[in-house]
Design a protein around this motif. Sequence first.
Motif, PDB file in Angstrom:
ATOM      1  N   VAL A  43       6.299   7.830   5.089  1.00 19.79           N
ATOM      2  CA  VAL A  43       7.326   6.927   4.557  1.00 19.79           C
ATOM      3  C   VAL A  43       7.042   5.487   5.005  1.00 19.79           C
ATOM      4  N   ASN A  44       6.682   5.326   6.283  1.00 18.94           N
ATOM      5  CA  ASN A  44       6.395   3.985   6.791  1.00 18.94           C
ATOM      6  C   ASN A  44       5.171   3.367   6.127  1.00 18.94           C
ATOM      7  N   LEU A  45       4.154   4.203   5.897  1.00 19.66           N
ATOM      8  CA  LEU A  45       2.947   3.715   5.221  1.00 19.66           C
ATOM      9  C   LEU A  45       3.288   3.234   3.815  1.00 19.66           C
ATOM     10  N   ALA A  46       4.070   4.033   3.097  1.00 20.20           N
ATOM     11  CA  ALA A  46       4.454   3.664   1.732  1.00 20.20           C
ATOM     12  C   ALA A  46       5.245   2.356   1.752  1.00 20.20           C
ATOM     13  N   ALA A  47       6.154   2.212   2.740  1.00 21.74           N
ATOM     14  CA  ALA A  47       6.951   0.982   2.834  1.00 21.74           C
ATOM     15  C   ALA A  47       6.052  -0.222   3.122  1.00 21.74           C
ATOM     16  N   SER A  48       5.054  -0.032   4.002  1.00 24.03           N
ATOM     17  CA  SER A  48       4.135  -1.140   4.314  1.00 24.03           C
ATOM     18  C   SER A  48       3.334  -1.540   3.082  1.00 24.03           C
ATOM     19  N   ILE A  49       2.911  -0.523   2.305  1.00 27.62           N
ATOM     20  CA  ILE A  49       2.140  -0.818   1.089  1.00 27.62           C
ATOM     21  C   ILE A  49       2.989  -1.642   0.116  1.00 27.62           C
TER      22      ILE A  49
ATOM     23  N   ASP B  42       5.496  -3.586   0.863  1.00 27.38           N
ATOM     24  CA  ASP B  42       5.637  -4.936   1.431  1.00 27.38           C
ATOM     25  C   ASP B  42       4.424  -5.794   1.098  1.00 27.38           C
ATOM     26  N   LEU B  43       3.255  -5.193   1.272  1.00 27.07           N
ATOM     27  CA  LEU B  43       2.017  -5.941   1.005  1.00 27.07           C
ATOM     28  C   LEU B  43       1.919  -6.327  -0.466  1.00 27.07           C
ATOM     29  N   LEU B  44       2.257  -5.372  -1.329  1.00 27.23           N
ATOM     30  CA  LEU B  44       2.099  -5.631  -2.764  1.00 27.23           C
ATOM     31  C   LEU B  44       3.138  -6.630  -3.288  1.00 27.23           C
ATOM     32  N   ARG B  45       4.249  -6.769  -2.562  1.00 29.51           N
ATOM     33  CA  ARG B  45       5.231  -7.785  -2.962  1.00 29.51           C
ATOM     34  C   ARG B  45       4.642  -9.177  -2.850  1.00 29.51           C
ATOM     35  N   LYS B  46       3.654  -9.331  -1.970  1.00 31.18           N
ATOM     36  CA  LYS B  46       3.003 -10.647  -1.802  1.00 31.18           C
ATOM     37  C   LYS B  46       1.942 -10.877  -2.863  1.00 31.18           C
ATOM     38  N   GLY B  47       1.585  -9.816  -3.593  1.00 32.29           N
ATOM     39  CA  GLY B  47       0.578  -9.966  -4.652  1.00 32.29           C
ATOM     40  C   GLY B  47      -0.236  -8.701  -4.790  1.00 32.29           C
ATOM     41  N   PRO B  48      -0.893  -8.529  -5.941  1.00 33.87           N
ATOM     42  CA  PRO B  48      -1.691  -7.321  -6.180  1.00 33.87           C
ATOM     43  C   PRO B  48      -2.849  -7.223  -5.192  1.00 33.87           C
ATOM     44  N   SER B  49      -3.314  -6.011  -4.986  1.00 31.97           N
ATOM     45  CA  SER B  49      -4.414  -5.802  -4.044  1.00 31.97           C
ATOM     46  C   SER B  49      -5.252  -4.609  -4.455  1.00 31.97           C
ATOM     47  N   THR B  50      -6.500  -4.615  -4.028  1.00 30.95           N
ATOM     48  CA  THR B  50      -7.331  -3.429  -4.209  1.00 30.95           C
ATOM     49  C   THR B  50      -6.987  -2.420  -3.113  1.00 30.95           C
ATOM     50  N   GLN B  51      -7.468  -1.191  -3.291  1.00 30.91           N
ATOM     51  CA  GLN B  51      -7.272  -0.170  -2.267  1.00 30.91           C
ATOM     52  C   GLN B  51      -7.929  -0.594  -0.948  1.00 30.91           C
ATOM     53  N   LYS B  52      -9.109  -1.186  -1.073  1.00 27.91           N
ATOM     54  CA  LYS B  52      -9.838  -1.620   0.116  1.00 27.91           C
ATOM     55  C   LYS B  52      -9.054  -2.719   0.854  1.00 27.91           C
ATOM     56  N   GLY B  53      -8.513  -3.653   0.061  1.00 27.71           N
ATOM     57  CA  GLY B  53      -7.716  -4.728   0.648  1.00 27.71           C
ATOM     58  C   GLY B  53      -6.505  -4.178   1.382  1.00 27.71           C
ATOM     59  N   LEU B  54      -5.842  -3.197   0.760  1.00 32.60           N
ATOM     60  CA  LEU B  54      -4.675  -2.577   1.391  1.00 32.60           C
ATOM     61  C   LEU B  54      -5.075  -1.903   2.699  1.00 32.60           C
ATOM     62  N   TYR B  55      -6.183  -1.184   2.641  1.00 37.09           N
ATOM     63  CA  TYR B  55      -6.625  -0.474   3.846  1.00 37.09           C
ATOM     64  C   TYR B  55      -6.869  -1.446   5.000  1.00 37.09           C
ATOM     65  N   GLU B  56      -7.533  -2.559   4.688  1.00 37.96           N
ATOM     66  CA  GLU B  56      -7.851  -3.507   5.758  1.00 37.96           C
ATOM     67  C   GLU B  56      -6.596  -4.078   6.413  1.00 37.96           C
ATOM     68  N   VAL B  57      -5.587  -4.390   5.568  1.00 42.59           N
ATOM     69  CA  VAL B  57      -4.348  -4.920   6.145  1.00 42.59           C
ATOM     70  C   VAL B  57      -3.636  -3.836   6.965  1.00 42.59           C
ATOM     71  N   LEU B  58      -3.614  -2.607   6.436  1.00 38.15           N
ATOM     72  CA  LEU B  58      -2.964  -1.510   7.167  1.00 38.15           C
ATOM     73  C   LEU B  58      -3.665  -1.246   8.496  1.00 38.15           C
ATOM     74  N   GLU B  59      -4.981  -1.283   8.449  1.00 37.87           N
ATOM     75  CA  GLU B  59      -5.763  -1.051   9.671  1.00 37.87           C
ATOM     76  C   GLU B  59      -5.385  -2.072  10.745  1.00 37.87           C
ATOM     77  N   SER B  60      -5.278  -3.337  10.349  1.00 44.10           N
ATOM     78  CA  SER B  60      -4.944  -4.319  11.383  1.00 44.10           C
ATOM     79  C   SER B  60      -3.476  -4.205  11.794  1.00 44.10           C
ATOM     80  N   ALA B  61      -2.616  -3.764  10.865  1.00 46.80           N
ATOM     81  CA  ALA B  61      -1.209  -3.566  11.232  1.00 46.80           C
ATOM     82  C   ALA B  61      -1.068  -2.454  12.281  1.00 46.80           C
ATOM     83  N   PHE B  62      -1.810  -1.356  12.087  1.00 43.85           N
ATOM     84  CA  PHE B  62      -1.790  -0.267  13.070  1.00 43.85           C
ATOM     85  C   PHE B  62      -2.303  -0.763  14.423  1.00 43.85           C
TER      86      PHE B  62
END
Length: 183
Positions: free
Chosen positions: A107-113, A115-135
């Motif tokens: 649930v938290n991962l989905a919420a973070s995704i 949040d990220l997409l509200r700032k603009g579209p992203s690739t899967q790789k882009g999402l992963y990189e932001v999630l990785e640094s968030a963790f």
Amino acid sequence: MAKCKACGSGGLFSRVDEVGLCPNCHHSYALMSDSIRILQDSLHLVEDSQYLDTKISRCETALDHIHRILNLPNSVQIWHAFNPTMGLPEIASSIDEVLNDLQTVQVNLAASILDLLRKGPSTQKGLYEVLESAFAKEGRPVDTLSFSVEKSLPNLLKQMEEKGMVSKSKSGRSYMYSIGNKQ
Ligand SMILES: [Zn+2]
């Protein structure tokens, strides 16, 4: 004289099978055996799988089969006769705990995704990189988690897409994810 090692019944003319069970317990044990095998396989996958959704669905399968076993006559005593260290209800409650943790992470991962997409579209790789640094910032680097965020991301995005939370569109050679229209 033979005494059943599970239910303790016995008498002068009673007999037990080769593992020490009376005919009634033997019957339950035979009915339990498929569920026990599925339970063990599921627990291995919960432990070893790198995929968050596999871990979650295998926890659910394991719980389902524990409940099936618990519904059979004398099953608690039969289980105890072969596994004296840990009872089925205890195993069920520890799986429940693991399942709750995994579902919270999902649930938290989905919420973070989102949040990220509200700032603009992203690739899967882009999402992963932001999630990785968030963790990492949270003090839980991705390589210390019980699953791979990178491997779990495609299935999570697919589920979110099916629920209308995100949408996917082709952009050049890659896919871009953006906020869906059903949130
Ligand atoms: Zn018995």
